[in-house]
Write a protein that holds these residues in place. Structure first.
Motif, PDB file in Angstrom:
ATOM      1  N   ARG A   2      46.290  39.836  35.424  1.00 57.96           N
ATOM      2  CA  ARG A   2      47.044  41.254  35.264  1.00 57.96           C
ATOM      3  C   ARG A   2      46.552  42.391  35.891  1.00 57.96           C
ATOM      4  O   ARG A   2      46.867  43.469  35.833  1.00 57.96           O
ATOM      5  N   HIS A   3      44.889  42.414  36.342  1.00 57.53           N
ATOM      6  CA  HIS A   3      44.294  43.418  36.699  1.00 57.53           C
ATOM      7  C   HIS A   3      44.094  43.097  38.254  1.00 57.53           C
ATOM      8  O   HIS A   3      44.107  41.857  38.801  1.00 57.53           O
ATOM      9  N   THR A   4      43.772  44.130  38.753  1.00 60.30           N
ATOM     10  CA  THR A   4      43.116  44.254  40.350  1.00 60.30           C
ATOM     11  C   THR A   4      41.808  43.488  40.357  1.00 60.30           C
ATOM     12  O   THR A   4      40.620  44.202  39.889  1.00 60.30           O
ATOM     13  N   LEU A   5      41.859  42.651  41.018  1.00 55.79           N
ATOM     14  CA  LEU A   5      40.548  41.806  41.228  1.00 55.79           C
ATOM     15  C   LEU A   5      39.894  41.937  42.733  1.00 55.79           C
ATOM     16  O   LEU A   5      40.571  41.895  43.494  1.00 55.79           O
ATOM     17  N   LEU A   6      38.438  42.179  42.788  1.00 53.51           N
ATOM     18  CA  LEU A   6      37.886  42.263  43.920  1.00 53.51           C
ATOM     19  C   LEU A   6      37.289  40.987  44.166  1.00 53.51           C
ATOM     20  O   LEU A   6      36.426  40.295  43.450  1.00 53.51           O
ATOM     21  N   THR A  49      41.915  28.471  37.839  1.00 51.82           N
ATOM     22  CA  THR A  49      42.236  28.207  39.478  1.00 51.82           C
ATOM     23  C   THR A  49      42.938  29.364  40.031  1.00 51.82           C
ATOM     24  O   THR A  49      43.647  29.925  39.783  1.00 51.82           O
ATOM     25  N   MET A  50      42.034  29.852  41.133  1.00 47.25           N
ATOM     26  CA  MET A  50      42.524  30.958  41.887  1.00 47.25           C
ATOM     27  C   MET A  50      42.500  30.732  43.406  1.00 47.25           C
ATOM     28  O   MET A  50      41.655  29.767  43.919  1.00 47.25           O
ATOM     29  N   GLN A  51      43.226  31.691  44.072  1.00 46.14           N
ATOM     30  CA  GLN A  51      43.268  31.362  45.706  1.00 46.14           C
ATOM     31  C   GLN A  51      43.024  32.904  46.177  1.00 46.14           C
ATOM     32  O   GLN A  51      42.760  33.801  45.316  1.00 46.14           O
ATOM     33  N   ARG A  52      42.637  32.654  47.200  1.00 41.00           N
ATOM     34  CA  ARG A  52      41.981  33.811  48.049  1.00 41.00           C
ATOM     35  C   ARG A  52      42.970  35.061  47.844  1.00 41.00           C
ATOM     36  O   ARG A  52      42.643  36.315  47.709  1.00 41.00           O
ATOM     37  N   THR A  53      44.311  34.918  47.865  1.00 43.05           N
ATOM     38  CA  THR A  53      45.442  35.899  47.854  1.00 43.05           C
ATOM     39  C   THR A  53      45.526  36.357  46.219  1.00 43.05           C
ATOM     40  O   THR A  53      46.196  37.542  46.203  1.00 43.05           O
ATOM     41  N   ASP A  54      44.948  35.861  45.531  1.00 42.42           N
ATOM     42  CA  ASP A  54      44.771  36.285  43.845  1.00 42.42           C
ATOM     43  C   ASP A  54      43.917  37.544  43.760  1.00 42.42           C
ATOM     44  O   ASP A  54      44.125  38.352  42.845  1.00 42.42           O
ATOM     45  N   PHE A  55      43.111  37.777  44.893  1.00 38.44           N
ATOM     46  CA  PHE A  55      42.236  39.118  45.064  1.00 38.44           C
ATOM     47  C   PHE A  55      42.864  40.138  45.692  1.00 38.44           C
ATOM     48  O   PHE A  55      42.913  40.052  46.876  1.00 38.44           O
ATOM     49  N   ALA A  56      43.234  41.008  45.159  1.00 33.97           N
ATOM     50  CA  ALA A  56      43.860  42.160  45.953  1.00 33.97           C
ATOM     51  C   ALA A  56      43.110  42.944  46.774  1.00 33.97           C
ATOM     52  O   ALA A  56      43.708  43.447  47.906  1.00 33.97           O
ATOM     53  N   PHE A  57      41.726  42.856  46.682  1.00 30.78           N
ATOM     54  CA  PHE A  57      41.016  43.521  47.669  1.00 30.78           C
ATOM     55  C   PHE A  57      39.789  42.514  47.860  1.00 30.78           C
ATOM     56  O   PHE A  57      39.080  41.892  46.983  1.00 30.78           O
ATOM     57  N   VAL A  99      38.787  50.886  42.598  1.00 30.43           N
ATOM     58  CA  VAL A  99      39.682  49.708  43.035  1.00 30.43           C
ATOM     59  C   VAL A  99      40.095  48.868  41.958  1.00 30.43           C
ATOM     60  O   VAL A  99      41.234  48.394  41.941  1.00 30.43           O
ATOM     61  N   GLY A 100      39.103  48.135  41.383  1.00 32.72           N
ATOM     62  CA  GLY A 100      39.418  47.176  40.328  1.00 32.72           C
ATOM     63  C   GLY A 100      38.140  46.580  39.659  1.00 32.72           C
ATOM     64  O   GLY A 100      37.141  47.176  39.535  1.00 32.72           O
ATOM     65  N   LEU A 101      38.333  45.399  39.285  1.00 31.24           N
ATOM     66  CA  LEU A 101      37.226  44.565  38.493  1.00 31.24           C
ATOM     67  C   LEU A 101      36.492  43.890  39.604  1.00 31.24           C
ATOM     68  O   LEU A 101      36.948  43.188  40.276  1.00 31.24           O
TER      69      LEU A 101
END
Length: 205
Positions: free
Chosen positions: A101-105, A123-131, A147-149
């Motif tokens: 739910r947060h902005t991830l770096l 499980t995460m993809q590259r696009t799950d990181f907003a920055f 910017v985020g966490l």
């Protein structure tokens, strides 16, 4: 001995170590050894010591090349951090699963962050990181700007006044290996720098 500690020593280290840790050591070193000169290569790529691209290397992976002198200095504590301004805006995550739910770096080309998340069963993809950025200094500055966490070495986070989130989250520390070409073991100036680097701050033996 003093007469031999002169000339140039070329050191290669990661961008974070070269930017935030080594300058303090180099300042002390050049005060003690005025005839010494230091060339510092700040890069995350691995300089080849066998080809004499550098005299000394600080690396986060254990070198496996022959003809190298290697010593493990210890490990650098790492945690998940955010700027207070970001937490004021987005709130503090209460558990690991709510991180989505947060902005991830994250990183751009490197999959280190994705593999790190997978180790926690996420499980995460590259696009799950907003920055996304591969440059570590820019990454840390983005966390500092709110910017985020993002993940950070503990010492840099404390210097920047960042807030650690999910402190119970056990992120493996970064091992630090000090390496030099074995042919340089007789060089007084290289040994002088090699011994000084053993006192790198914020590394837990």
């Amino acid at each position: 001995r003093a007469a031999d500690i002169r000339g140039t020593v070329r050191i290669t280290a990661s961008e974070i170590v070269a930017t935030y840790i080594l300058p303090e050591l180099i300042a002390d070193l050049l005060t003690q050894e005025p005839e010494l000169q230091i060339e510092l290569v700040a890069t995350n790529s691995t300089e080849n010591l066998l080809l004499r691209e550098a005299d000394i290397a600080l690396r986060m992976v254990e070198p496996n090349q022959l003809d190298l002198i290697t010593r493990k200095l210890g490990a650098i504590p790492v945690g998940l951090y955010a700027a207070q301004r970001y937490l004021d805006r987005a709130g503090t995550p209460q558990n690991f699963k709510r991180l989505s739910r947060h902005t991830l770096l994250g990183y751009d080309k490197s999959d280190l962050m994705i593999r790190g998340m997978a180790a926690f069963g996420i499980t995460m993809q590259r696009t799950d990181f907003a920055f996304r950025v591969d440059d570590q200094v820019t990454y840390l500055e983005a966390v500092r700007a709110g910017v985020g966490l993002g993940a950070s070495q503990q010492r840099q986070a404390e210097i920047y006044g960042l807030v650690r989130v999910l402190p119970d989250l056990e992120i493996p520390p970064l091992p630090v290996w000090l390496t030099a070409h074995s042919a340089l073991r007789t060089s007084a100036r290289v040994r002088r720098v090699f011994d000084l680097d053993a006192d790198v701050p914020s590394i837990t033996a």
